[in-house]
Design a protein around this motif. Structure first.
Motif, PDB file in Angstrom:
ATOM      1  N   MET A   1     -54.567 -21.270  -5.065  1.00 54.24           N
ATOM      2  CA  MET A   1     -54.585 -20.983  -6.471  1.00 54.24           C
ATOM      3  C   MET A   1     -53.195 -20.521  -6.876  1.00 54.24           C
ATOM      4  O   MET A   1     -52.585 -19.721  -6.207  1.00 54.24           O
ATOM      5  CB  MET A   1     -55.629 -19.887  -6.732  1.00 54.24           C
ATOM      6  N   ASP A   2     -52.709 -21.037  -7.964  1.00 55.83           N
ATOM      7  CA  ASP A   2     -51.350 -20.748  -8.378  1.00 55.83           C
ATOM      8  C   ASP A   2     -51.342 -19.716  -9.504  1.00 55.83           C
ATOM      9  O   ASP A   2     -51.239 -20.044 -10.664  1.00 55.83           O
ATOM     10  CB  ASP A   2     -50.683 -22.046  -8.836  1.00 55.83           C
ATOM     11  N   PHE A   3     -51.487 -18.455  -9.149  1.00 57.21           N
ATOM     12  CA  PHE A   3     -51.413 -17.392 -10.131  1.00 57.21           C
ATOM     13  C   PHE A   3     -49.977 -16.915 -10.200  1.00 57.21           C
ATOM     14  O   PHE A   3     -49.324 -16.704  -9.190  1.00 57.21           O
ATOM     15  CB  PHE A   3     -52.296 -16.198  -9.736  1.00 57.21           C
ATOM     16  N   GLN A  47     -57.541 -19.162 -14.688  1.00 56.74           N
ATOM     17  CA  GLN A  47     -56.279 -19.920 -14.692  1.00 56.74           C
ATOM     18  C   GLN A  47     -55.762 -20.232 -16.091  1.00 56.74           C
ATOM     19  O   GLN A  47     -54.564 -20.347 -16.285  1.00 56.74           O
ATOM     20  CB  GLN A  47     -56.435 -21.204 -13.893  1.00 56.74           C
ATOM     21  N   PRO A 100     -54.549 -25.895 -15.891  1.00 55.98           N
ATOM     22  CA  PRO A 100     -53.916 -25.994 -14.574  1.00 55.98           C
ATOM     23  C   PRO A 100     -54.627 -27.012 -13.676  1.00 55.98           C
ATOM     24  O   PRO A 100     -55.819 -27.295 -13.843  1.00 55.98           O
ATOM     25  CB  PRO A 100     -54.043 -24.573 -14.018  1.00 55.98           C
ATOM     26  N   GLU A 102     -55.772 -27.077 -10.577  1.00 56.10           N
ATOM     27  CA  GLU A 102     -56.994 -26.711  -9.854  1.00 56.10           C
ATOM     28  C   GLU A 102     -58.186 -26.615 -10.787  1.00 56.10           C
ATOM     29  O   GLU A 102     -59.288 -27.038 -10.447  1.00 56.10           O
ATOM     30  CB  GLU A 102     -56.800 -25.398  -9.104  1.00 56.10           C
ATOM     31  N   ALA A 103     -57.966 -26.072 -11.972  1.00 57.82           N
ATOM     32  CA  ALA A 103     -59.040 -25.995 -12.962  1.00 57.82           C
ATOM     33  C   ALA A 103     -59.429 -27.404 -13.408  1.00 57.82           C
ATOM     34  O   ALA A 103     -60.610 -27.701 -13.583  1.00 57.82           O
ATOM     35  CB  ALA A 103     -58.607 -25.143 -14.147  1.00 57.82           C
TER      36      ALA A 103
END
Length: 128
Positions: A1-3, A47, A100, A102-103
């Motif tokens: 996950m790219d937070f 996200q 995003p 992944e979403a």
């Protein structure tokens, strides 16, 4: 996950504690502990920085899969016996937000499980 790293939050009042944020690992654990629909909703909310009521109010037509954007036009209604969606609280709540990757993938996978009519609700009220 790219937070992205989030700066520390400050309490609006000096006597209130600053809320703790979940770590990336805690978010993943939470997503894995629930069903696919709820996990999809939580991932999109986290996200895309959307309120749960905004995500619950999505329709398939509110998502631009070509541009990877979500058109926030309404929210889920919290009142039993009322229509399932309601107007947003303010004019500035109506907006377009980036979706995003992944979403995006989670929504695509979820859509494989629901009917693909243009007006369908994306998140059902039945928790399936």
């Amino acid at each position: 996950m790219d937070f992205q790293s989030t700066p520390p939050t400050t309490a609006p009042y000096d006597n209130q504690p600053t809320p703790e944020l979940l770590s990336v690992d805690q978010v993943w654990a939470l997503l894995k502990s629930t069903n696919r629909q709820v996990a999809c909703m939580m991932l999109v909310s986290a996200q895309a920085n959307l309120r749960p009521s905004e995500v619950a109010g999505f329709r398939v037509r509110d998502i631009d899969f070509d541009r990877c954007e979500i058109h926030v036009r309404q929210q889920a209604s919290p009142f039993p016996g009322q229509p399932p969606t309601a107007r947003l609280k303010t004019r500035t709540s109506r907006r377009i937000v980036p979706l995003p990757k992944e979403a995006f993938r989670a929504l695509r996978a979820h859509l494989d499980l629901v009917e693909r009519e243009n007006q369908n609700e994306l998140i059902s009220n039945h928790g399936e």
